[in-house]
Design a protein around this motif. Sequence first.
Motif, PDB file in Angstrom:
ATOM      1  N   LEU A   1      58.541  -1.125 105.945  1.00  0.00           N
ATOM      2  CA  LEU A   1      58.927  -2.530 106.049  1.00  0.00           C
ATOM      3  C   LEU A   1      59.756  -2.950 104.842  1.00  0.00           C
ATOM      4  CD1 LEU A   1      58.469  -4.952 107.957  1.00  0.00           C
ATOM      5  CD2 LEU A   1      56.553  -5.615 106.489  1.00  0.00           C
TER       6      LEU A   1
ATOM      7  N   VAL B   1      57.783   1.137 111.361  1.00  0.00           N
ATOM      8  CA  VAL B   1      56.689   0.171 111.183  1.00  0.00           C
ATOM      9  C   VAL B   1      55.879   0.058 112.469  1.00  0.00           C
ATOM     10  CG1 VAL B   1      56.131  -2.249 110.806  1.00  0.00           C
ATOM     11  CG2 VAL B   1      57.863  -1.151 109.392  1.00  0.00           C
ATOM     12  N   ILE B   2      56.575  -0.085 113.591  1.00  0.00           N
ATOM     13  CA  ILE B   2      55.893  -0.232 114.880  1.00  0.00           C
ATOM     14  C   ILE B   2      55.164   1.061 115.245  1.00  0.00           C
ATOM     15  CG2 ILE B   2      56.229  -0.694 117.343  1.00  0.00           C
ATOM     16  CD1 ILE B   2      58.785  -2.258 116.509  1.00  0.00           C
ATOM     17  N   GLY B   3      55.853   2.179 115.049  1.00  0.00           N
ATOM     18  CA  GLY B   3      55.275   3.460 115.432  1.00  0.00           C
ATOM     19  C   GLY B   3      54.024   3.815 114.649  1.00  0.00           C
TER      20      GLY B   3
ATOM     21  N   ALA C   1      62.536   0.065 110.389  1.00  0.00           N
ATOM     22  CA  ALA C   1      62.025  -0.956 111.301  1.00  0.00           C
ATOM     23  C   ALA C   1      61.310  -0.306 112.485  1.00  0.00           C
ATOM     24  CB  ALA C   1      63.181  -1.833 111.798  1.00  0.00           C
ATOM     25  N   VAL C   2      61.878   0.778 113.005  1.00  0.00           N
ATOM     26  CA  VAL C   2      61.234   1.510 114.097  1.00  0.00           C
ATOM     27  C   VAL C   2      59.920   2.126 113.624  1.00  0.00           C
ATOM     28  CG1 VAL C   2      61.467   3.442 115.706  1.00  0.00           C
ATOM     29  CG2 VAL C   2      63.443   1.974 115.232  1.00  0.00           C
TER      30      VAL C   2
ATOM     31  N   ARG D   1      46.268   3.136 115.367  1.00  0.00           N
ATOM     32  CA  ARG D   1      45.312   2.553 116.325  1.00  0.00           C
ATOM     33  C   ARG D   1      44.776   3.634 117.262  1.00  0.00           C
ATOM     34  NH1 ARG D   1      44.740  -2.828 116.412  1.00  0.00           N
ATOM     35  NH2 ARG D   1      46.315  -4.134 115.408  1.00  0.00           N
TER      36      ARG D   1
ATOM     37  N   ALA E   1      52.328   0.404 106.080  1.00  0.00           N
ATOM     38  CA  ALA E   1      53.498  -0.073 106.830  1.00  0.00           C
ATOM     39  C   ALA E   1      54.432  -0.864 105.928  1.00  0.00           C
ATOM     40  CB  ALA E   1      53.050  -0.934 108.006  1.00  0.00           C
TER      41      ALA E   1
ATOM     42  N   LEU F   1      59.729   7.911 111.477  1.00  0.00           N
ATOM     43  CA  LEU F   1      58.580   7.817 112.372  1.00  0.00           C
ATOM     44  C   LEU F   1      57.530   8.865 112.011  1.00  0.00           C
ATOM     45  CD1 LEU F   1      60.020   7.143 115.950  1.00  0.00           C
ATOM     46  CD2 LEU F   1      58.218   5.842 114.797  1.00  0.00           C
TER      47      LEU F   1
ATOM     48  N   ILE G   1      51.782   1.872 113.140  1.00  0.00           N
ATOM     49  CA  ILE G   1      50.631   1.037 113.484  1.00  0.00           C
ATOM     50  C   ILE G   1      50.036   1.496 114.812  1.00  0.00           C
ATOM     51  CG2 ILE G   1      49.879  -1.285 114.088  1.00  0.00           C
ATOM     52  CD1 ILE G   1      50.410  -1.015 111.147  1.00  0.00           C
ATOM     53  N   ALA G   2      50.897   1.726 115.813  1.00  0.00           N
ATOM     54  CA  ALA G   2      50.415   2.180 117.120  1.00  0.00           C
ATOM     55  C   ALA G   2      49.718   3.536 117.008  1.00  0.00           C
ATOM     56  CB  ALA G   2      51.587   2.261 118.094  1.00  0.00           C
TER      57      ALA G   2
END
Length: 450
Positions: free
Chosen positions: A161, A302-304, A299-300, A310, A157, A354, A306-307
């Motif tokens: 980032l 990074v969140i995608g 920025a989008v 998981r 990430a 993404l 990690i999710a």
Amino acid sequence: MRLASGDADPERVDLPARVARKLTWRILPFVMLLYFVSFLDRVNVGFAALSMNQAIGLTPTTFGLGGGIFFFGYFLFEVPSNLILNKVGARVWIARVMVTWGLVSAASAFVVGARSFYVLRFLLGVAEAGFFPGIILYLSQWFPARQRAVAAAAFMAAAPLSTAIGSPISGALMAMPTMAGLSNWQWLFIIEAIPAIVLGFVVLKVLTDSPEKAAWLATDEKAWLVATLREESKNRQSQAGHAEGAWRAMRDPRVLVMSLVYFGTSAGLYTLGLWAPLIIRQFGFSALGVGALNAIPSAVAVIGMIAWARHSDRTSERTWHVVIPCVAASIGLAFAGNAHTALQVVLALVIVNLGVSAAKAPLWAIPSSFLSGAGAAAGIAMINSVGNLGGFVGPFAIGWLKSRTGSYEGGLYVVAAALAVSALLTLSIGRRTSRIRDANATAAVEEQEK
């Protein structure tokens, strides 16, 4: 107070969670910081190009070639570098990598034409060879299998980032006036190289080579982690500690296929890193505006990512967690090739970011499931070195076709096709692995029935 018979010791039950928390907070933030700086130094040439190309006479073709030639140095020295790391330990070798790449990155401020640009980009690849696969190998030596994709995702990430945070910084540096006889693009290289040199010395203090040497783990935590990792290693190919294991891993068809899968994702990642600022600038934005807009897709992402990682760890599924993002990134690149407004380009870059970012962690969880020891060091390095040649092909194809057609469209289609091939190859190796697993399970049942 004694526990009643049959009661579980709460300390023992919580042991894996305690170890996971300590590993997460002790290792991941620091290696993320290292990769943040690494990726920034690797792709800041995309921002430097806003004025450097004209200053030293680079055409789109020569810039694409020079931007991608980094990966030839990377390719030649990746496997030897990772084998040395496996022998001498991550602490010393990662420190060496960081200091040398920082020095070469700073020297990039003094290129005067295409030839010197090519030489410095090649040397930067040589200097940085072994860093990324070295950290992937390092994480596999610390994190149990069920935590590995999330750990890899957290580490990786740092790439989006780095773009999300670094783009506005690079844009601001490119708005600087000439000072001390140096232009804005020269100051960009020098200022952004300093953290790598400093962190190289910090690595010697922070990184621990192996769980056995971790003074920051309690005795029971260390014993549980070492036992868990050894038990997992028994279920993988036993290739530790000798040259034959390394050669066997590099001849493994799965390693070769994973190299080609990574080729497509690397082509997508470095297309974004080197060309996105120039693609955005064609709509008339200033350096500061380019920096701000280029930060949004990352920025989008990074969140995608990690999710997505998981979910991959929770379901223990890897194949479709690589295939779906690769297909999405391929579609996003095709969309970018047909975009006619800045909004359309940014939306397309969001999809590509993404997809490319989300595919990375599940992809890297696959080879660590069947490689260990020297085989893991060589196999992971080979996947990364061969795969990263996509970081040459993608940017060069875009520059070459831009010079001949005046458009980014053709090059973006080439990279989109590479990502589509990555998706197909991942699907094929996933199905083959499933067939082997089912055959082994059937054989085991038949053996028990005899």
